[in-house]
Design a protein around this motif. Structure first.
Motif: not given
Lengths: 444, 162
Positions: A366-369, A406-409
């Motif tokens: 997953v990538l969040c913008i 971020r901690r969840a990768g």
């Protein structure tokens, strides 16, 4: 007052005059009715005959950028008898604004001739569709009226300006078999060193790792990481509750649109989604789209230019929605998403979204913008001490939320919309950022 | 002068002329109340033409016709004249209102309308003048023949698709 109503008004007035004249035995009243009767008689003499019209629409371009002027021209041909008075009314789609000319016209139209209606429009974003042209034909006196809707279709795609992204390094869990530019976590033909293995007959000699061969006393070859295409799904958050709409501009600088462009944060998400769709399809990936808000607008994953066009149309037509069922992200239809694919979530993140996104991370990369709603809104607020304090608190809350992700990768790009997206993404998702992250984790 | 301004000018002038004719007749005969009534309605018609309510034009026209009907007791010619003026004012005002929504109005459209209206006025004026000047005594059989002729011509018009 046109058509039958006008006819009824004049006829009734004339009839009343004649009736009263007859009752009172006043011939003068009958004389007063003469102008009205003559009006109706002349009107009858010049009544409408059959009306046969053909309309055709042309646009200066089928696709335009935001605020680009587009000339709309509608040509109407009279295939029947001469028409004394014809009114054309074209309905301008809601997403467009009229800049020059008028969407209405009145004229007389002799048999076999043409008239045209021309106006200039522009829009911010969306798919504008024209279906019909409203036509009203009357005689000069307006006693006879014929209204019709002539089929006259047209379509215009207004695409907001979006940036061309340079590089996004991603590592989805699965890749497809076609070669591309995504590291496949598999050894084979490629550019970047992946590891070493024993030599097998058929391996090229230039890949022999001489040092390792000497050390192990058997032939060892270098292996490179395969580069393939991947499944990428763009999730565009179109929920009204996650959007931020700015108030009216306060200063001339803001009126000019400097600093923060646009009035809704959602428009920035749309621009980002367009840029991402363009980038991922250009890289040869199989790209799909889910717009989550008004309803589930799902575009099946696909390759190539046609897919890019489909995605462009879907994103450009995206609308915000406030359906209760889509209030939270938990109703994302995960069955539609290809297993192990790369998900790219585009939207301002809410606290209630975190759990769902972290859950998605279990099955997908997953990538969040995330366009930053606090920075966006703060540009329109008057800076009082109370506002400053509230902003600081909100900022801290958002930092905590992003840290959780971020901690969840999950890789998160916190995008200040006043800065160019391409620069932000290449700084945070480019090759150098990837290497820096690996160094931090001690893997290099 | 652009098309719409000219039409509005014609309409307002016609309202004033129509009501003014009646007022003058009543003033000449010393009927102050009637003259005042015509004057007030004339002013109201002009004021209403500056507003947005198109139906007021029709109401003003009906009032003018009614006052003209009363005016026939004093002067039939003036009453006919004021009805003609009222017809012009009503028609032209409604036409001007119809054109208000259009960015450009070709002059040809206005002139075609005014020509048609002119023809109506000429026809009705001359017929009215003839009716007021001539007295014709017709027997019952002549009347019957004329009525029959009208019936035939009307049915022919209907067959033409009108």
């Amino acid at each position: 007052m046109l058509g039958p109503r006008r006819w009824a008004f004049l006829g009734s007035a004339a009839f009343l005059l004649i009736l009263v004249g007859e009752i009172l035995r006043q011939g003068a009243l009958l004389v007063l009715a003469l102008p009205l009767v003559c009006y109706l008689a002349v009107g009858f003499y010049s009544a409408l005959s059959s009306v046969t019209l053909k309309a055709q629409r042309s646009l200066s371009t089928a696709r335009a950028m935001s605020d680009e002027p587009i000339t709309v021209r509608v040509e109407l041909e009279n295939l029947g008898a001469t028409l004394e008075l014809i009114e054309l009314t074209d309905s301008v789609p809601a997403i467009l604004q009229l800049h020059q000319g008028s969407a209405q016209k009145i004229a007389s139209l002799p048999a076999g001739e043409k008239i045209s209606l021309e106006y200039v429009v522009s829009g911010m974003r969306g798919l504008a569709r024209w279906k019909n042209l409203s036509v009203r034909v009357t005689d000069t006196l307006g006693l006879f009226l014929r209204e019709m809707e002539l089929p006259c279709e047209g379509e215009l795609l207004v695409v907001p300006t979006f940036e061309r992204l340079e590089e996004i390094v991603m590592r989805p869990r699965r890749t497809r078999i076609f070669s591309g530019q995504v590291k496949a976590r598999l050894g084979g033909a490629g550019i970047e060193f992946f590891g070493v293995r024993e030599y097998y007959p058929g391996d090229e000699r230039r890949f022999l790792n001489w040092k390792a061969t000497a050390r192990r006393d058997r032939p060892i070859v270098n292996e490179f990481e395969q580069e393939r295409v991947a499944d990428v799904i763009i999730l565009l958050d179109a929920r009204a509750r996650s959007d931020v709409i700015t108030p009216q501009p306060l200063s001339p600088r803001r009126e000019r649109g400097e600093g923060v462009r646009g009035k809704s944060l959602f428009e920035h998400s749309v621009r980002a989604a367009l840029a991402l769709a363009h980038y991922f399809t250009a890289q040869g990936n199989r790209v799909g789209l889910l717009i989550y808000g008004k309803y589930l607008d799902w575009t099946w994953p696909g390759f190539g230019r046609w897919q890019r066009e489909r995605l462009l149309r879907a994103i450009v037509s995206a609308e915000k929605g406030d359906k209760a069922v889509f209030e939270d992200l938990e109703n994302i239809p995960t069955r539609l998403l290809p297993a192990g694919s790369q998900l790219v979530f585009v939207g301002p993140l809410l606290e209630s979204d975190v759990k769902t996104i972290v859950d998605l991370r279990l099955r997908y990369e997953v990538l969040c913008i995330s366009p930053n709603p606090i920075l966006f809104e703060s540009a329109f607020l008057e800076r009082t001490p109370e506002v400053e304090l509230a902003l600081r608190l909100e900022h801290l809350k958002r930092q905590a939320l992003l840290a959780h992700l971020r901690r969840a990768g999950i890789r998160v790009v916190d995008w200040d919309v006043t800065k160019p997206l391409a620069a932000v993404i290449s700084g945070e998702l480019g090759r150098s950022a990837w290497r820096a992250a690996l160094i931090r984790r001690g893997r290099v | 002068m652009d098309v719409q301004r000219m039409l509005w000018w014609i309409a307002r002038a016609s309202w004033l002329l129509g009501y003014g004719l009646l007022a003058l007749v009543w003033l000449g005969r010393g009927e102050w109340q009637w003259a005042a009534l015509a004057g007030v309605f004339g002013l109201l018609a002009v004021i209403a033409s500056y507003g947005r309510r198109a139906w007021l034009a029709s109401l003003n026209f009906l009032v003018l016709v009614a006052l003209s009907g009363i005016g026939t007791l004093w002067s039939t010619w003036s009453a006919l004249g004021s009805v003609l003026c009222g017809l012009i004012a009503w028609d032209v005002e409604l036409f001007a209102r119809r054109l208000e929504y259009f960015y450009e109005v070709p002059n040809a459209v206005m002139w075609a309308h005014l020509r048609r209206l002119g023809a109506i006025l000429l026809l009705s004026g001359s017929l009215g003048a003839t009716a007021l000047s001539l007295t014709v005594a017709l027997s019952f059989w002549w009347m019957l023949a004329i009525a029959f002729g009208f019936l035939i011509s009307f049915s022919l018009l209907l067959r033409r698709g009108l």
